[in-house]
Enzyme design. Structure first.
Site, short mmCIF file in Angstrom:
data_model
loop_
_atom_site.label_atom_id
_atom_site.label_comp_id
_atom_site.label_asym_id
_atom_site.label_seq_id
_atom_site.Cartn_x
_atom_site.Cartn_y
_atom_site.Cartn_z
N GLU A 162 -3.36 -7.58 -9.03
CA GLU A 162 -2.79 -8.65 -8.53
C GLU A 162 -2.06 -8.19 -7.34
O GLU A 162 -1.44 -7.38 -7.04
CB GLU A 162 -1.84 -9.29 -9.68
CG GLU A 162 -1.11 -10.65 -9.21
CD GLU A 162 0.21 -10.73 -8.61
OE1 GLU A 162 0.36 -11.20 -7.37
OE2 GLU A 162 1.11 -10.39 -9.26
N GLU A 191 0.92 -10.98 5.62
CA GLU A 191 2.09 -11.08 4.51
C GLU A 191 3.27 -10.54 5.05
O GLU A 191 3.37 -9.41 5.43
CB GLU A 191 1.67 -10.70 3.50
CG GLU A 191 2.62 -10.73 2.12
CD GLU A 191 2.36 -9.92 0.80
OE1 GLU A 191 2.60 -10.80 -0.21
OE2 GLU A 191 1.35 -9.10 0.71
#
Length: 489
Positions: A258, A392
């Site tokens: 993840e 990000e």
């Protein structure tokens, strides 16, 4: 070494937890754990070695067979008691999370509650480990398919939710019959050790749950590379995910990754603007923007863009920033390096034409002289190749872009290598139905803010990962399948 922790001169010195014993293992030095709000060292952990990782894996492997032979409901009772004990230690756990990670106390309580919720939901699955009996093409024959544990699971967790991410992986792994070795991030290792203490107190057998500490380049690599580890589940950066992916290839390792996200926050002209603004604030600034599902880029339909932006900036200005134990809206970033990373992204974007609408940035003076503080920033971006759109941010900075049509914003949102989460505010049901096939993200929030449910499925597409967490699909990821052709002719 029998102590869980020794306090000397106000600093807590922790041990690792291997095979039911607290030990410094083969470590010859320690790693200091800093409070990001004060920059003071409040704890140390052993700087574990590759041999410590192997010792933990060996203990987990030895314990796993007997653990898997227990009826699943017995494993469930252990994990239920574990969840209850976390609730009983709620105050202590929350203050540890505040000290090592920096989130406000009320958000830390939320993380502790998530811990027990993950474990309790996992325990409920003890009676839901299903198989299949299928008819054969041959006479007097059946096909049996059953689910079995992998064996030894290694959990590698990120620093943004150190306790909850560990529990999210640990619960389903244990219920499935696996044993577990946790290696938490060096920034936030203490809550994982606290989980081990609680697990020991509720009687989880020695070796079933182990916690090792140290650097990713030594302990983490040893855990991933060892043939003793059967499944690796990791939450963290794309860089680390790629390295684990490459390392696992040698042994065809089973991986659950993840990784990062770059969630678009789309607001259509028919949206409830005030609700969307509140949602966008929560989804960007909770935990100082340090959530992989955060609102990372806002797309506003042109005729409501000014209204939304004005209201959003007004609310962002009202956010309080301060010491986490005082329950501000935002605490510090986790480290000074994280501040530098954000400033580099913002600086590069401004040099390429991004325009400040709200200029926050690093706070260094007065009550912010110590700690890693960053005030909310909002920038207008017209170039979809801007670093603010492509990278990000993982902090309290958000770019704003405008669009004309639904099809146009879908293309803008999908123009990314990430595919974890997305937000859409609209009352148009046709558009909502289109999201399921046309918005290329594993998790979509429609007319609501962030926050997954334990019965859902938290899964990333593209560079956001492999596999997923939570619910029946996440639980199934900790079980492998065996097919038996049974003939009695």
């Amino acid at each position: 070494m029998s102590q869980f922790v020794r306090t000397i001169s106000g600093v807590d010195h922790y041990a690792m937890f291997i095979n039911g014993a607290w030990t410094t293992g083969h470590a010859t030095d320690v790693i200091e754990v800093e409070n990001p709000a004060t920059e003071t060292v409040f704890a140390t952990i052993p700087n574990g070695t590759a041999q410590d990782a192997l010792d933990a894996l060996e203990a987990a492997q030895a314990a796993q067979v007997a653990w898997a032979r227990l009826p699943a409901i017995e494993r469930g009772r252990f994990v239920s008691r574990f969840a209850d004990a976390i609730d009983e230690n709620r105050q202590r756990m929350a203050k540890i999370i505040v000290a090592e990670q920096g989130k406000p106390l009320n958000q830390a309580f939320g993380e502790v509650d998530a811990c027990s919720n993950f474990l309790r939901y996992a325990a409920e699955n003890a009676r839901r480990i299903e198989g299949d009996i299928l008819p054969s093409d041959a006479p007097k024959e059946e096909l049996w398919i059953r689910r079995l544990p992998y064996g030894v699971v290694v959990g590698l967790t990120a620093w943004n939710y150190p306790a909850a991410l560990a529990a999210r992986k640990l619960g389903p792994a244990l219920i499935a019959g696996n044993s577990f070795v946790l290696k938490a991030h060096e920034f936030t290792p203490v809550s994982g050790l606290e989980l081990a203490r609680i697990a020991q107190e509720v009687g989880i057998p020695n070796g079933v749950f182990n916690v090792v500490t140290g650097a990713g380049r030594t302990v983490g690599e040893a855990l991933v590379n060892s043939p003793t580890s059967d499944l690796i589940t990791m939450t963290g950066s794309n860089r680390a995910g790629r390295e684990i992916y490459a390392a696992g290839a040698e042994q065809i390792k089973v991986l659950r990754l993840e990784l990062g996200g770059k969630a678009p926050f789309i607001v259509m002209e028919d949206a409830d603007i005030d609700a969307a603004v509140d949602s966008a604030i929560t989804a960007r600034f909770t935990n100082c923007g340090q959530i992989c599902t955060c609102n990372e880029r806002m797309y506003l339909q042109k005729n409501i863009a000014d209204e939304f932006t004005e209201k959003f900036i007004a609310k962002a200005k009202q956010l309080t920033i301060g010491q986490p134990l005082e329950n501000p809206d935002m605490g510090p970033k986790v480290s000074g390096d994280e501040i530098v990373k954000i400033e580099q992204i913002v600086g590069a974007a401004v040099s390429q034409g991004a325009e400040f609408l709200l200029k926050g940035g690093p706070l260094n003076d007065g009550k912010y002289a110590k700690g890693h503080w960053y005030a909310p920033s909002v920038l207008r971006v017209t170039d979809q190749k801007s670093p603010l759109i492509e990278q990000e941010i993982f902090g309290p900075v958000v770019p704003v872009s405008e669009f004309d049509t639904f099809d146009q914003v879908l293309a803008m949102a999908n123009d990314t290598r990430f595919g974890l989460s997305a937000y859409v505010y609209t009352q148009n049901f046709r558009n909502i139905m289109a999201l399921s096939t046309e918005l290329e993200f594993g998790e979509i929030y429609v007319n609501r803010t962030c926050g997954e449910l334990v019965q859902g499925f938290h899964t990333g597409w593209g560079h956001s990962g492999l596999g997923g967490e939570d619910g029946k699909y996440g639980f199934d990821g900790y079980l492998r399948k065996k097919a038996m052709y049974v003939n009695w002719s």
